[in-house]
Design an enzyme around this catalytic site. Structure first.
Site, PDB file in Angstrom:
ATOM      1  N   ARG A   1       0.749  -0.670  -0.400  1.00  0.00           N
ATOM      2  CA  ARG A   1      -0.166   0.311   0.318  1.00  0.00           C
ATOM      3  C   ARG A   1       0.992   1.229   0.174  1.00  0.00           C
ATOM      4  NH1 ARG A   1      -5.185  -1.995   4.315  1.00  0.00           N
ATOM      5  NH2 ARG A   1      -4.936  -3.537   3.246  1.00  0.00           N
TER       6      ARG A   1
ATOM      7  N   ARG B   1       2.476   1.038  10.576  1.00  0.00           N
ATOM      8  CA  ARG B   1       1.847   1.666   9.163  1.00  0.00           C
ATOM      9  C   ARG B   1       3.278   1.709   7.739  1.00  0.00           C
ATOM     10  NH1 ARG B   1      -2.333   4.300   8.346  1.00  0.00           N
ATOM     11  NH2 ARG B   1      -2.533   4.645  10.241  1.00  0.00           N
TER      12      ARG B   1
ATOM     13  N   GLU C   1      -5.786  -0.697  16.001  1.00  0.00           N
ATOM     14  CA  GLU C   1      -6.391  -1.973  15.298  1.00  0.00           C
ATOM     15  C   GLU C   1      -5.924  -2.797  14.519  1.00  0.00           C
ATOM     16  OE1 GLU C   1      -7.850  -2.509  10.661  1.00  0.00           O
ATOM     17  OE2 GLU C   1      -7.381  -0.144  10.999  1.00  0.00           O
TER      18      GLU C   1
ATOM     19  N   SER D   1      -9.795  -5.481  10.309  1.00  0.00           N
ATOM     20  CA  SER D   1     -11.159  -4.866  10.393  1.00  0.00           C
ATOM     21  C   SER D   1     -12.189  -5.830   9.294  1.00  0.00           C
ATOM     22  CB  SER D   1     -11.129  -3.901   9.322  1.00  0.00           C
ATOM     23  OG  SER D   1     -10.630  -2.482  10.085  1.00  0.00           O
TER      24      SER D   1
ATOM     25  N   ARG E   1       1.700  -5.579  12.621  1.00  0.00           N
ATOM     26  CA  ARG E   1       1.306  -5.502  13.376  1.00  0.00           C
ATOM     27  C   ARG E   1       0.447  -6.644  15.331  1.00  0.00           C
ATOM     28  NH1 ARG E   1      -3.035  -0.816  12.239  1.00  0.00           N
ATOM     29  NH2 ARG E   1      -2.377   0.212  11.025  1.00  0.00           N
TER      30      ARG E   1
END
Length: 425
Positions: A262, A277, A349, A352, A390
């Site tokens: 990403r 990130r 987070e 999701s 994560r």
């Protein structure tokens, strides 16, 4: 993509959904040209009927050796008008499709209404954050001190937002991938898939990344229009693009490990340190294809399956329902699973879990045979089970020790060759 019937018949409801989302799209233009499209279709059908009648009249006149010149000229005019209207209908369809592709999904009634994450609703908390008799460190400090996370060399060989995992960290990443896949296939009944890590543009359109979110993608140069995948959701959901599934097979559940890529457009200045990130990261993804009658219960199951990984690792987490202003473009409802990170003293987070209803399936043309005769759109769902990097972050921060070592959760030790602690080598 939403159905045109819904946009026509529930216009006020969709206007409110857009307001709740804080989204701005040209719904009025859609309604205007959709009405024109229906008028054009009616006129074309009428003209074609007139042309058929005129053709029969011309044949009758010719058979009786009468002059049919005026009728032939009139029929040519009808043909030209039909040709013009057909061209206009094609233009309308193209514009309608372009508009539909950027209309977000309508949130479910159970989603909290609010402008951003401040309106998210905490549903439940599992576990208790650990207490330390020392000041807990961030994962990047822990990893650098142990010599297992190298940010400087990653920046040298690639750039910012990349990390080299060394020694025990690389092994722990691999252990987590295998552990997650084993739990989801063995305990939760998912079928493992190893898809390509590159996809075509049609696949990204099917799962809503295109056209709206192209800036977040890495597009490859070359003769073919390929993109690096932002998530395994894309190739796995598109496994059944343009297919009609056997309704008796549903619910179909897949899990897949892939690296994800990403650009993180719009996130500049956020989480610039550490693994939170990154431009490249590992993830185990869960994807379900459901009947409309079971998709909401499947959503709860998928969320519980993802959360179960954290429970087995002994990591405190909470489940949050995202508000209308914080949920994703294609989502009808999303639960975020957030893990506790002591180094940041907050929940972050880690998964999701989303029910898209038939929003993706309409774009990707994925249907199922409901009763042997009638075909319906499936409902698609996905969620991280989990984001591997994560999870590694959460282990480093929650299992850190006063001497700088990190205790390895017991369930991972068989995957680590019996290793119990990560210490500086």
């Amino acid at each position: 993509m939403l159905s045109r019937d819904y946009l026509r018949e529930s216009t006020d409801a969709y206007r409110q959904a857009l307001k709740n989302r804080g989204a701005s799209v040209d719904l009025e233009r859609f309604l205007e040209i959709d009405a024109e499209r229906r008028r054009v279709i009616v006129e074309v059908e009428q003209l074609k009927n007139q042309k058929n009648i005129a053709s029969q009249d011309i044949a009758t006149l010719k058979k009786s050796k009468q002059d049919a010149t005026s009728q032939i000229d009139a029929m040519k005019e009808l043909g030209e008008r039909i040709k013009t209207l057909d061209a206009r209908q094609a233009e309308i369809e193209e514009e309608l499709h372009a508009l539909e592709m950027i209309f977000p999904n309508a949130p479910d009634a159970s989603v909290p209404v609010g402008p951003n994450e401040s309106a998210n609703r905490v549903e439940r908390v599992w576990g208790t954050p650990p207490k330390f008799d020392f000041e807990p460190k961030n994962h990047w400090d822990i990893g650098e001190a142990l010599g297992i996370l190298d940010f400087e060399r990653a920046a040298k060989i690639t750039g910012a937002r990349f990390t080299v995992l060394m020694g025990a960290a690389a092994r722990l990443e691999r252990a987590l991938i295998n552990f997650m896949l084993d739990v989801h296939t063995r305990d939760h009944g998912y079928v493992e898939v190893l898809p390509p890590f590159m996809v075509n543009a049609e696949s990204l359109r099917g799962t809503t990344q295109l056209p709206k979110f192209e800036a977040d993608l890495f597009k490859l140069q070359g003769e073919k229009e390929y993109y690096l995948i932002p998530t395994a959701e894309v190739p796995v959901t598109n496994l059944h693009r343009d297919e009609i599934l056997d309704g008796d097979r549903l619910t179909i559940s897949y899990c897949a490990y892939t690296p994800c890529f990403r650009s993180e457009a719009g996130s500049y200045g956020k989480d610039t340190r550490g693994l939170i990130r990154q431009h490249q990261f590992d993830k185990v993804e869960l994807v379900k294809f459901s009947k409309p009658s079971t998709s909401w219960s499947d959503h709860e199951t998928l969320t519980s399956d993802a959360a179960r990984i954290l429970e087995k690792l002994g990591l405190c987490y909470r489940v949050v329902t995202l508000s209308t202003g914080d949920m994703g473009f294609g989502s009808a409802k999303t639960y975020d699973i957030e893990v506790w990170l002591p180094g940041q003293a907050t929940f972050r987070e880690i998964s999701s879990c989303t029910n898209f209803l038939d929003f993706q399936a309409r774009r990707a043309n994925i249907r199922f045979r409901a009763d042997g005769k009638r075909n319906e759109l499936v409902h698609t769902l996905n969620g991280s089970g989990l984001a591997v990097g994560r999870t590694l972050v959460a282990i480093l921060e929650n299992y850190q020790q006063p001497d700088g070592a990190v205790v390895i959760p017991e369930v991972l030790r068989p995957y680590m060759g019996g290793m119990e602690r990560i210490t500086k080598s």
